[in-house]
Design a protein around this motif. Structure first.
Motif, PDB file in Angstrom:
ATOM      1  N   TYR A   1       4.594   3.108  -7.198  1.00  0.00           N
ATOM      2  CA  TYR A   1       4.719   1.710  -7.622  1.00  0.00           C
ATOM      3  C   TYR A   1       3.307   1.195  -7.934  1.00  0.00           C
ATOM      4  CZ  TYR A   1       9.574   1.717  -6.110  1.00  0.00           C
ATOM      5  OH  TYR A   1      10.931   1.980  -5.991  1.00  0.00           O
ATOM      6  N   ASN A   2       2.751   1.684  -9.041  1.00  0.00           N
ATOM      7  CA  ASN A   2       1.317   1.492  -9.279  1.00  0.00           C
ATOM      8  C   ASN A   2       0.993   1.146 -10.724  1.00  0.00           C
ATOM      9  OD1 ASN A   2       1.878   3.946 -10.477  1.00  0.00           O
ATOM     10  ND2 ASN A   2       0.608   5.162  -9.093  1.00  0.00           N
ATOM     11  N   ASP A   3       1.813   0.315 -11.334  1.00  0.00           N
ATOM     12  CA  ASP A   3       1.535  -0.106 -12.709  1.00  0.00           C
ATOM     13  C   ASP A   3       0.484  -1.209 -12.713  1.00  0.00           C
ATOM     14  OD1 ASP A   3       1.480  -0.769 -15.355  1.00  0.00           O
ATOM     15  OD2 ASP A   3       3.526  -1.550 -15.450  1.00  0.00           O
ATOM     16  N   HIS A   4      -0.767  -0.812 -12.430  1.00  0.00           N
ATOM     17  CA  HIS A   4      -1.916  -1.730 -12.495  1.00  0.00           C
ATOM     18  C   HIS A   4      -1.659  -2.965 -11.634  1.00  0.00           C
ATOM     19  CE1 HIS A   4      -1.808   0.849 -16.121  1.00  0.00           C
ATOM     20  NE2 HIS A   4      -3.097   1.002 -15.824  1.00  0.00           N
ATOM     21  N   ILE A   5      -1.745  -4.169 -12.194  1.00  0.00           N
ATOM     22  CA  ILE A   5      -1.509  -5.359 -11.370  1.00  0.00           C
ATOM     23  C   ILE A   5      -0.076  -5.877 -11.508  1.00  0.00           C
ATOM     24  CG2 ILE A   5      -3.936  -6.034 -11.415  1.00  0.00           C
ATOM     25  CD1 ILE A   5      -3.117  -8.260 -13.429  1.00  0.00           C
ATOM     26  N   ALA A   6       0.781  -5.127 -12.185  1.00  0.00           N
ATOM     27  CA  ALA A   6       2.170  -5.548 -12.321  1.00  0.00           C
ATOM     28  C   ALA A   6       2.920  -5.345 -11.001  1.00  0.00           C
ATOM     29  CB  ALA A   6       2.860  -4.747 -13.426  1.00  0.00           C
ATOM     30  N   GLY A   7       3.980  -6.063 -10.833  1.00  0.00           N
ATOM     31  CA  GLY A   7       4.850  -5.873  -9.679  1.00  0.00           C
ATOM     32  C   GLY A   7       4.652  -6.930  -8.615  1.00  0.00           C
TER      33      GLY A   7
ATOM     34  N   ARG B   1       0.830  -1.214   0.000  1.00  0.00           N
ATOM     35  CA  ARG B   1       0.000   0.000   0.000  1.00  0.00           C
ATOM     36  C   ARG B   1       0.865   1.265   0.000  1.00  0.00           C
ATOM     37  NH1 ARG B   1      -5.392  -0.015   1.793  1.00  0.00           N
ATOM     38  NH2 ARG B   1      -6.312  -2.077   1.521  1.00  0.00           N
ATOM     39  N   VAL B   2       1.875   1.288   0.854  1.00  0.00           N
ATOM     40  CA  VAL B   2       2.732   2.470   0.973  1.00  0.00           C
ATOM     41  C   VAL B   2       3.475   2.734  -0.330  1.00  0.00           C
ATOM     42  CG1 VAL B   2       4.801   3.348   2.114  1.00  0.00           C
ATOM     43  CG2 VAL B   2       2.975   2.340   3.482  1.00  0.00           C
ATOM     44  N   LEU B   3       4.005   1.689  -0.936  1.00  0.00           N
ATOM     45  CA  LEU B   3       4.745   1.878  -2.191  1.00  0.00           C
ATOM     46  C   LEU B   3       3.815   2.245  -3.335  1.00  0.00           C
ATOM     47  CD1 LEU B   3       7.503  -0.891  -2.070  1.00  0.00           C
ATOM     48  CD2 LEU B   3       7.601   1.499  -1.328  1.00  0.00           C
TER      49      LEU B   3
ATOM     50  N   TRP C   1      -1.263 -11.985  -7.649  1.00  0.00           N
ATOM     51  CA  TRP C   1      -1.184 -11.463  -9.008  1.00  0.00           C
ATOM     52  C   TRP C   1      -2.417 -10.638  -9.375  1.00  0.00           C
ATOM     53  CZ3 TRP C   1      -1.176 -14.958 -14.000  1.00  0.00           C
ATOM     54  CH2 TRP C   1      -0.735 -14.196 -15.088  1.00  0.00           C
ATOM     55  N   GLU C   2      -3.587 -11.050  -8.917  1.00  0.00           N
ATOM     56  CA  GLU C   2      -4.832 -10.462  -9.419  1.00  0.00           C
ATOM     57  C   GLU C   2      -5.146  -9.077  -8.876  1.00  0.00           C
ATOM     58  OE1 GLU C   2      -5.808 -14.967  -9.057  1.00  0.00           O
ATOM     59  OE2 GLU C   2      -4.495 -13.498  -8.093  1.00  0.00           O
ATOM     60  N   LEU C   3      -4.515  -8.647  -7.812  1.00  0.00           N
ATOM     61  CA  LEU C   3      -4.881  -7.414  -7.112  1.00  0.00           C
ATOM     62  C   LEU C   3      -3.832  -6.329  -7.293  1.00  0.00           C
ATOM     63  CD1 LEU C   3      -6.108  -8.960  -3.732  1.00  0.00           C
ATOM     64  CD2 LEU C   3      -7.452  -8.463  -5.786  1.00  0.00           C
ATOM     65  N   THR C   4      -4.298  -5.081  -7.333  1.00  0.00           N
ATOM     66  CA  THR C   4      -3.345  -3.969  -7.337  1.00  0.00           C
ATOM     67  C   THR C   4      -2.716  -3.838  -5.955  1.00  0.00           C
ATOM     68  OG1 THR C   4      -4.857  -2.230  -6.595  1.00  0.00           O
ATOM     69  CG2 THR C   4      -4.855  -2.762  -8.967  1.00  0.00           C
ATOM     70  N   TRP C   5      -1.562  -3.180  -5.920  1.00  0.00           N
ATOM     71  CA  TRP C   5      -0.919  -2.947  -4.628  1.00  0.00           C
ATOM     72  C   TRP C   5      -1.749  -2.005  -3.760  1.00  0.00           C
ATOM     73  CZ3 TRP C   5       5.140  -2.456  -4.962  1.00  0.00           C
ATOM     74  CH2 TRP C   5       5.656  -3.620  -5.546  1.00  0.00           C
TER      75      TRP C   5
END
Length: 256
Positions: free
Chosen positions: A45-51, A38-40, A67-71
């Motif tokens: 650090y918010n490229d959709h569901i990547a990362g 959440r903090v990042l 994998w399926e959820l955004t940060w």
């Protein structure tokens, strides 16, 4: 050793007085990983569901975001547990096919307990042009080395050979910029991982803005290094706690 001593002295000097509230409630490892996501996310650090983030556990397993959820939406109960080969053994969600990058990194680096890979807004700009952003202020200098620049993009890292190439490019270093791709950050724990990740994004954002105005004067190398040596070994005092508290206030369900 000198740098560790300075950091311990700084932390001791500013330890909260008896009777004050704890900086954070006692957190489970899953809650900690969810908060880091959440903090990042709010740092870019918010490229959709990547990362993906992994946290090594004492039994050799790993905790990771699904994998399926955004940060920005993940909660503690969403965090999955992986076996040493990266297979989900606890949790209701899937794991990214690129988890091999993390598993290979953890296997190669026994000093690494946290691995972060994402395509953050500003770090990805510098990765795309194949440059390491200069250090223009003290907040950009909270880590005492430059990122490794891995300047070859041959595909996504779920390919085993390409993932291992990134691991080899990182070597024994703390962080890397992956050309035309994103960033890779490793750390001994969550506090250090948080500091390194946000420092890289802050540094990337500020450098872009400064250079868009025609450039500035980067900090002298020795000044930047001395600044990072005081903070990187265990994170900037109280910073992780402050950002985690802010996220809990914003959405307490992150701990559920």
């Amino acid at each position: 050793m000198l740098n560790d001593s300075l950091n311990r002295e700084l932390l001791a000097r500013y330890t909260p007085k008896p009777g004050r509230h704890a900086l954070l409630p006692e957190l489970t490892p899953r809650q900690t990983v969810a908060l880091l996501c959440r903090v990042l996310y709010r740092e870019g650090y918010n490229d959709h569901i990547a990362g993906h983030i992994t946290l090594r556990q004492g039994d050799g397993s790993y905790l990771a975001n699904p994998w399926e959820l955004t940060w920005g939406e993940v909660t503690a109960s969403d965090i999955v547990r992986l076996d040493p080969k990266g297979k989900v053994i606890e949790g209701e969600w899937n794991i990214t096919p690129a988890i091999n990058l993390h598993i290979d990194l953890h296997a190669a680096r026994h000093d690494v307990n946290v691995v972060i890979h994402n395509h953050p807004q500003w770090g990805s700009v510098w990765s795309a042009v194949g440059r390491v952003p200069p250090i223009y202020d003290q907040t950009s200098a909270l880590v005492d080395t430059d990122p490794v620049l891995y300047d070859e993009y041959r595909g996504t890292v779920e390919d085993l050979d390409l993932g291992r190439a990134c691991v080899e490019a990182l070597g024994t270093q703390k962080w890397a910029m992956l050309a035309n791709h994103g960033v890779l950050v490793v750390a001994n724990g969550v506090r250090q991982a948080h500091l390194r990740a946000i420092t890289l994004e802050w540094r990337s954002r500020l450098a872009w803005r400064v250079e868009s105005l025609g450039g500035g004067s980067p900090l002298p190398i020795n000044v930047a290094r001395a600044t990072g040596e005081r903070t990187d070994s265990n994170g900037f005092p109280f910073l992780w706690e402050a950002m985690a508290r802010e996220e809990i206030r914003r959405d307490p369900s992150v701990l559920e």
